[in-house]
Design an enzyme around this catalytic site. Structure first.
Site, PDB file in Angstrom:
ATOM      1  N   ASN A  23       7.952   8.733   0.390  1.00 28.90           N
ATOM      2  CA  ASN A  23       7.392   8.591  -0.789  1.00 28.90           C
ATOM      3  C   ASN A  23       8.404   9.292  -1.698  1.00 28.90           C
ATOM      4  O   ASN A  23       8.267   9.056  -3.056  1.00 28.90           O
ATOM      5  CB  ASN A  23       6.169   9.026  -0.928  1.00 28.90           C
ATOM      6  CG  ASN A  23       5.110   7.806  -0.179  1.00 28.90           C
ATOM      7  OD1 ASN A  23       5.640   6.638   0.282  1.00 28.90           O
ATOM      8  ND2 ASN A  23       3.915   8.043   0.139  1.00 28.90           N
ATOM      9  N   ARG A 122      -4.423  -3.631  -6.311  1.00 28.76           N
ATOM     10  CA  ARG A 122      -3.304  -2.284  -6.524  1.00 28.76           C
ATOM     11  C   ARG A 122      -2.742  -2.521  -8.155  1.00 28.76           C
ATOM     12  O   ARG A 122      -1.506  -3.251  -8.020  1.00 28.76           O
ATOM     13  CB  ARG A 122      -2.338  -2.345  -5.184  1.00 28.76           C
ATOM     14  CG  ARG A 122      -2.838  -1.796  -3.975  1.00 28.76           C
ATOM     15  CD  ARG A 122      -1.496  -1.531  -2.882  1.00 28.76           C
ATOM     16  NE  ARG A 122      -1.149  -0.275  -3.401  1.00 28.76           N
ATOM     17  CZ  ARG A 122      -0.258  -0.041  -2.360  1.00 28.76           C
ATOM     18  NH1 ARG A 122       0.263  -0.437  -1.444  1.00 28.76           N
ATOM     19  NH2 ARG A 122       0.366   1.423  -2.629  1.00 28.76           N
TER      20      ARG A 122
HETATM   21  C1  EPZ Z   1       1.457   5.984  -3.663  1.00 23.52           C
HETATM   22  O1  EPZ Z   1       1.063   4.515  -4.020  1.00 23.52           O
HETATM   23  C2  EPZ Z   1       1.959   6.257  -2.376  1.00 23.52           C
HETATM   24  N1  EPZ Z   1       2.895   5.067  -2.063  1.00 23.52           N
HETATM   25  C3  EPZ Z   1       0.933   5.647  -1.396  1.00 23.52           C
HETATM   26  O2  EPZ Z   1       1.318   5.845   0.023  1.00 23.52           O
HETATM   27  C4  EPZ Z   1      -0.224   6.516  -1.580  1.00 23.52           C
HETATM   28  O3  EPZ Z   1      -1.490   6.052  -0.748  1.00 23.52           O
HETATM   29  C5  EPZ Z   1      -0.603   6.631  -3.102  1.00 23.52           C
HETATM   30  O4  EPZ Z   1       0.289   6.868  -3.807  1.00 23.52           O
HETATM   31  C6  EPZ Z   1      -1.691   7.661  -3.345  1.00 23.52           C
HETATM   32  O5  EPZ Z   1      -1.271   8.877  -2.808  1.00 23.52           O
HETATM   33  C7  EPZ Z   1       4.386   5.471  -2.671  1.00 23.52           C
HETATM   34  O6  EPZ Z   1       4.578   6.580  -3.082  1.00 23.52           O
HETATM   35  C8  EPZ Z   1       5.257   4.345  -2.395  1.00 23.52           C
HETATM   36  P1  EPZ Z   1      -1.493   5.383  -6.999  1.00 23.52           P
HETATM   37  P2  EPZ Z   1       0.674   4.108  -5.604  1.00 23.52           P
HETATM   38  O7  EPZ Z   1      -0.940   4.787  -8.099  1.00 23.52           O
HETATM   39  O8  EPZ Z   1       1.677   5.179  -6.504  1.00 23.52           O
HETATM   40  C9  EPZ Z   1      -5.081   3.378  -9.120  1.00 23.52           C
HETATM   41  C10 EPZ Z   1       2.044   4.969   2.095  1.00 23.52           C
HETATM   42  O9  EPZ Z   1       1.166   4.722   3.222  1.00 23.52           O
HETATM   43  N2  EPZ Z   1      -4.299   2.677 -10.041  1.00 23.52           N
HETATM   44  O10 EPZ Z   1      -1.420   6.941  -6.834  1.00 23.52           O
HETATM   45  O11 EPZ Z   1       0.676   2.787  -5.534  1.00 23.52           O
HETATM   46  C11 EPZ Z   1      -4.881   2.407  -7.645  1.00 23.52           C
HETATM   47  O12 EPZ Z   1      -5.655   1.214  -7.453  1.00 23.52           O
HETATM   48  C12 EPZ Z   1       1.654   4.511   0.809  1.00 23.52           C
HETATM   49  O13 EPZ Z   1       2.986   5.897   2.094  1.00 23.52           O
HETATM   50  C13 EPZ Z   1      -4.640   2.178 -11.093  1.00 23.52           C
HETATM   51  O14 EPZ Z   1      -5.825   1.929 -11.385  1.00 23.52           O
HETATM   52  O15 EPZ Z   1      -0.656   4.597  -5.846  1.00 23.52           O
HETATM   53  C14 EPZ Z   1      -5.671   3.537  -6.617  1.00 23.52           C
HETATM   54  O16 EPZ Z   1      -7.091   3.323  -6.766  1.00 23.52           O
HETATM   55  C15 EPZ Z   1       0.338   3.628   1.157  1.00 23.52           C
HETATM   56  N3  EPZ Z   1      -3.698   1.757 -12.054  1.00 23.52           N
HETATM   57  C16 EPZ Z   1      -5.197   5.022  -7.482  1.00 23.52           C
HETATM   58  O17 EPZ Z   1      -4.944   4.643  -8.872  1.00 23.52           O
HETATM   59  C17 EPZ Z   1      -2.354   1.868 -11.974  1.00 23.52           C
HETATM   60  O18 EPZ Z   1      -1.632   1.550 -12.771  1.00 23.52           O
HETATM   61  C18 EPZ Z   1      -4.000   5.879  -6.748  1.00 23.52           C
HETATM   62  O19 EPZ Z   1      -2.686   4.910  -7.045  1.00 23.52           O
HETATM   63  C19 EPZ Z   1      -2.175   2.324 -10.900  1.00 23.52           C
HETATM   64  C20 EPZ Z   1      -2.727   2.940 -10.005  1.00 23.52           C
END
Ligand code: EPZ
Length: 429
Positions: A23, A122
């Protein structure tokens, strides 16, 4: 097609070396778009998400050289295209970091809507909010995200409504060359956020506060080339620690930053594992019973959501009943049905799973629904009585370098086996 065939019941002993953090790598590679010169990046994991991203970088016109197995050099000084290819973008979620870096350098970006693991909705609304705050016009149409800032980008104070890793990183990327100081509040604090900030600063950026919930980015005129080594993968290390806690045994996990693992090893110790921390390695052993525990996944430094499937698998054979609450994603429990095929007793109600420990799991054919669910299936195969076959390993190999070789080295009975896909079956009929 390939699948894993795992004969369970063997404890794990020996040493395993952790690769670079997926990541962090999938953010740092797109971040090189911001740099007007060659970037030499070391400790890059050999995983398919990295391969996909390097193909996209080449499509954009970057000069990509593989120096050795884990070192690459990317020179984006001659990039002129700001449109990322749709068919490649859909493969991985992290492709959306190209929006922040293309917008940050060229004030224009056209990137296909991201793909990635399916945990329910997502959204990217916080990313869009950040880009708009910096002065960009954002449209989503025909499956693409179109961003443009004819008058350039101007620093802003951005308060994230949700703690988001992706949005925090994407706004950092879009603001490093903007005029003035951007402040990101309620920022995510994961180790890979700090790694991206350190990479940017090593190329001449001015990012302060990464790892806290307030990040300040003072724009600079340009970023020059340089070299950087990616941190070890906290979740890969945690996965091997969970594997030995589930299967029993005694392993030394090398090339880690113990501090990054504390949120995971603390929980494994509650479950009965014995943890010994050294400078850049952690020893994990378990030979007593597995204790039941409660887990709530939260943004860092809380218990990471990317470790929940692996621990639930170990808890399937714990003494007692455990409760898991998924605090980050809408629905990350698709893998539970696969564990039930193996005899697990789990009830899921919304974001909560109740895991009643059973005496043993039994081998069965199962699927990897996503990257970490796939890792959980492998761990289930290690502890089940009999043979477990894991299909859709393409997901697992997106994020785990050489997992078959590394587990074999630890004494597991796991191998890749070929099997005909539907196309081949039809042809044979
Ligand atoms: C990153 O995803 C990781 N992926 C994910 O890992 C990890 O599960 C996640 O962070 C949480 O730690 C990468 O880094 C490539 P977020 P990301 O934006 O950035 C909500 C793995 O297995 N949200 O932190 O997409 C979202 O719905 C993967 O390595 C919004 O509402 O996650 C979630 O509930 C799977 N609006 C929460 O925030 C937005 O614009 C966290 O999502 C963005 C996110």
């Amino acid at each position: 097609m390939e699948k894993y065939s795992i004969r369970g019941g063997k404890k794990l002993y020996g040493e395993v070396t952790i690769s670079g953090a997926k990541n962090a790598a999938v953010a740092i590679i797109p971040a090189t778009v911001l740099v007007d010169g060659p970037c030499r990046i070391e400790n890059v994991p050999k995983i398919s998400d990295v391969t996909s991203l390097l193909m996209i970088m080449r499509e954009l016109g970057a000069n990509v050289k593989l120096i050795n197995d884990t070192t690459i050099e990317i020179d984006c000084s001659k990039i002129r295209s700001t449109k990322a290819p749709y068919e490649l973008i859909r493969k991985i979620r992290a492709s959306y970091y190209l929006i922040g870096s293309l917008l940050g350098r060229f004030h224009c970006a056209e990137v296909g809507m991201p793909g990635g693991c399916d945990f329910g909705v997502r959204p990217i609304d916080q990313h869009v909010k950040g880009f708009q705050s910096l002065g960009a016009k954002v449209d989503i149409k025909n499956g693409f995200i179109h961003c443009s800032a004819e008058n350039g980008l101007t620093a802003a104070n951005i308060y994230l409504d949700v703690v988001s890793v992706g949005a925090t990183i994407n706004i950092m990327l879009a603001s490093v060359l903007a005029n003035g100081q951007t402040v990101i509040e309620n920022a995510a604090k994961e180790p890979h956020i700090v790694d991206v900030a350190n990479f940017l600063n090593s190329m001449g950026a001015d990012v302060k506060g990464a790892g806290t919930d307030v990040i300040k980015v003072r724009g600079v005129p340009t970023l020059k080339g340089g070299s950087y080594a990616i941190i070890p993968d906290q979740i890969e290390a945690g996965t091997y620690a969970a594997a030995v806690t589930a299967a029993g045994g005694d392993i030394l996990i090398k090339n880690v930053i113990p501090k990054h693992l504390e949120c995971i090893t603390a929980k494994l110790a509650e479950m009965g594992a014995v943890i010994e921390e050294y400078d850049d390695s952690v020893r994990v052993k378990r030979d007593g019973p597995i204790n039941r525990v409660n887990i709530k996944t939260l943004p860092y430094p809380g218990f990471p959501t990317d470790m929940h499937p692996q621990l639930v698998t170990a808890l399937c054979v714990a003494n007692g009943t455990s409760i898991i609450t998924e605090g980050v994603w809408e629905n990350r429990y698709r893998y539970v049905d696969e564990l039930k095929r193996m005899g697990a007793k789990i009830q899921v109600d919304g974001k909560v799973a109740i895991v009643e420990g059973v005496e043993k799991l039994t081998g069965a054919p199962v699927r990897a629904w996503d990257l970490r669910a796939g890792a959980a299936m492998v761990i289930a195969g290690l502890i089940a009585h009999g043979v477990t076959e894991v299909e859709d390993i393409i997901y697992i190999e997106r994020g785990y370098e050489d997992i078959v070789e590394k587990l074999t080295q630890l004494g597991a009975d796991i191998k890749r086996v070929e099997y005909p896909d539907e196309e081949e079956v039809r042809e044979a009929l």
